[in-house]
Design a protein around this motif. Structure first.
Motif, PDB file in Angstrom:
ATOM      1  N   ASN A  35      14.442  60.197  -4.133  1.00 41.16           N
ATOM      2  CA  ASN A  35      13.638  60.367  -2.918  1.00 41.16           C
ATOM      3  C   ASN A  35      12.804  59.150  -2.530  1.00 41.16           C
ATOM      4  O   ASN A  35      11.903  59.265  -1.711  1.00 41.16           O
ATOM      5  N   TYR A  36      13.073  57.994  -3.120  1.00 44.53           N
ATOM      6  CA  TYR A  36      12.361  56.775  -2.718  1.00 44.53           C
ATOM      7  C   TYR A  36      12.937  56.298  -1.392  1.00 44.53           C
ATOM      8  O   TYR A  36      14.148  56.280  -1.182  1.00 44.53           O
ATOM      9  N   LYS A  37      12.059  55.920  -0.476  1.00 46.16           N
ATOM     10  CA  LYS A  37      12.472  55.438   0.841  1.00 46.16           C
ATOM     11  C   LYS A  37      12.183  53.946   0.948  1.00 46.16           C
ATOM     12  O   LYS A  37      11.126  53.473   0.525  1.00 46.16           O
ATOM     13  N   THR A  38      13.109  53.213   1.531  1.00 49.04           N
ATOM     14  CA  THR A  38      12.977  51.767   1.701  1.00 49.04           C
ATOM     15  C   THR A  38      11.770  51.444   2.564  1.00 49.04           C
ATOM     16  O   THR A  38      11.555  52.061   3.603  1.00 49.04           O
ATOM     17  N   LYS A  39      11.011  50.462   2.127  1.00 47.61           N
ATOM     18  CA  LYS A  39       9.831  50.019   2.869  1.00 47.61           C
ATOM     19  C   LYS A  39      10.035  48.583   3.323  1.00 47.61           C
ATOM     20  O   LYS A  39      10.844  47.846   2.770  1.00 47.61           O
ATOM     21  N   ASP A  40       9.294  48.202   4.350  1.00 43.51           N
ATOM     22  CA  ASP A  40       9.364  46.832   4.853  1.00 43.51           C
ATOM     23  C   ASP A  40       7.985  46.432   5.348  1.00 43.51           C
ATOM     24  O   ASP A  40       7.194  47.283   5.770  1.00 43.51           O
ATOM     25  N   GLN A  81       7.923  52.481   6.610  1.00 46.98           N
ATOM     26  CA  GLN A  81       9.086  53.066   5.972  1.00 46.98           C
ATOM     27  C   GLN A  81      10.253  52.878   6.934  1.00 46.98           C
ATOM     28  O   GLN A  81      10.176  53.287   8.088  1.00 46.98           O
ATOM     29  N   VAL A  82      11.326  52.255   6.457  1.00 48.76           N
ATOM     30  CA  VAL A  82      12.478  51.970   7.303  1.00 48.76           C
ATOM     31  C   VAL A  82      13.208  53.271   7.623  1.00 48.76           C
ATOM     32  O   VAL A  82      13.504  54.070   6.727  1.00 48.76           O
ATOM     33  N   GLN A  83      13.459  53.480   8.898  1.00 51.45           N
ATOM     34  CA  GLN A  83      14.099  54.721   9.360  1.00 51.45           C
ATOM     35  C   GLN A  83      15.605  54.523   9.538  1.00 51.45           C
ATOM     36  O   GLN A  83      16.096  53.407   9.639  1.00 51.45           O
ATOM     37  N   ASN A  84      16.319  55.631   9.644  1.00 51.83           N
ATOM     38  CA  ASN A  84      17.746  55.692   9.984  1.00 51.83           C
ATOM     39  C   ASN A  84      18.643  54.955   8.993  1.00 51.83           C
ATOM     40  O   ASN A  84      19.615  54.319   9.383  1.00 51.83           O
ATOM     41  N   LEU A  85      18.311  55.029   7.703  1.00 51.78           N
ATOM     42  CA  LEU A  85      19.174  54.459   6.670  1.00 51.78           C
ATOM     43  C   LEU A  85      19.950  55.591   6.002  1.00 51.78           C
ATOM     44  O   LEU A  85      19.466  56.723   5.897  1.00 51.78           O
ATOM     45  N   GLN A  86      21.130  55.274   5.543  1.00 47.74           N
ATOM     46  CA  GLN A  86      21.956  56.288   4.889  1.00 47.74           C
ATOM     47  C   GLN A  86      21.366  56.620   3.512  1.00 47.74           C
ATOM     48  O   GLN A  86      21.102  55.728   2.710  1.00 47.74           O
ATOM     49  N   GLU A  87      21.184  57.902   3.273  1.00 44.40           N
ATOM     50  CA  GLU A  87      20.619  58.354   2.003  1.00 44.40           C
ATOM     51  C   GLU A  87      21.727  58.697   1.014  1.00 44.40           C
ATOM     52  O   GLU A  87      22.810  59.136   1.396  1.00 44.40           O
ATOM     53  N   GLN A  88      21.397  58.496  -0.262  1.00 46.23           N
ATOM     54  CA  GLN A  88      22.297  58.910  -1.334  1.00 46.23           C
ATOM     55  C   GLN A  88      22.036  60.389  -1.634  1.00 46.23           C
ATOM     56  O   GLN A  88      21.146  61.004  -1.046  1.00 46.23           O
ATOM     57  N   ASN A  89      22.785  60.956  -2.556  1.00 44.68           N
ATOM     58  CA  ASN A  89      22.622  62.375  -2.897  1.00 44.68           C
ATOM     59  C   ASN A  89      21.232  62.698  -3.420  1.00 44.68           C
ATOM     60  O   ASN A  89      20.751  63.815  -3.271  1.00 44.68           O
ATOM     61  N   ASP A  90      20.560  61.740  -4.063  1.00 44.76           N
ATOM     62  CA  ASP A  90      19.225  61.992  -4.626  1.00 44.76           C
ATOM     63  C   ASP A  90      18.105  61.734  -3.621  1.00 44.76           C
ATOM     64  O   ASP A  90      16.929  61.801  -3.959  1.00 44.76           O
ATOM     65  N   GLY A  91      18.439  61.432  -2.363  1.00 45.93           N
ATOM     66  CA  GLY A  91      17.436  61.209  -1.327  1.00 45.93           C
ATOM     67  C   GLY A  91      16.964  59.766  -1.213  1.00 45.93           C
ATOM     68  O   GLY A  91      16.171  59.432  -0.343  1.00 45.93           O
ATOM     69  N   ASN A  92      17.427  58.899  -2.099  1.00 45.14           N
ATOM     70  CA  ASN A  92      17.060  57.487  -2.076  1.00 45.14           C
ATOM     71  C   ASN A  92      17.897  56.786  -1.004  1.00 45.14           C
ATOM     72  O   ASN A  92      19.076  57.049  -0.855  1.00 45.14           O
TER      73      ASN A  92
END
Length: 134
Positions: A35-40, A81-92
């Motif tokens: 569930n970690y989301k990419t930041k910029d 938090q960067v939006q509209n990125l493809q997530e993996q099964n674990d939410g990352n």
């Protein structure tokens, strides 16, 4: 004393690039965190948005200052938090290839700014040394 009027801006950009490197490294370190989301860290967007709110001044005498960009002094980088990125099964949603390319791009810009600061200070030093000879 500063070498030139641009020196402060170069150091601000150097600091920004260093902070952005920390954010990118954090993204890479959390690539397996669920569930970690990419930041910029963004600065250019804030700079572009600030130009809309600059107060125009009337110049009543040709010796007066034509414009002052006071709106640029209060601009700080913003962590998003960067939006509209493809997530993996674990939410990352961290993409290693994207982060590695951003890291390389950031380092190239960091090195270029650092080189500009060195060049600016060498020029300033040569002016001081040549004036001391007279």
């Amino acid at each position: 004393m500063e070498a030139s009027s641009i020196t402060n801006k170069l150091f601000e950009q150097l600091n920004f690039r260093g902070e952005r490197q920390k954010v990118i490294s954090s993204n890479i370190a959390n690539i397996n965190t669920p569930n970690y989301k990419t930041k910029d860290l963004v600065f250019e967007d804030e700079l572009n948005n600030s130009n809309k709110n600059i107060l125009a001044l009337n110049q009543t005498n040709f010796k007066h200052i034509s414009s002052i960009n006071n709106g640029l002094n209060n601009i700080n980088p913003k962590l998003i938090q960067v939006q509209n990125l493809q997530e993996q099964n674990d939410g990352n949603n961290v993409n290693l290839d994207t982060q590695m390319s951003e890291q390389a791009k950031n380092k190239i810009i960091f090195d270029a700014i650092q080189s500009s600061i060195k060049r600016d200070s060498r020029l300033f030093r040569s002016v001081i040394e040549s004036s001391a000879k007279n």
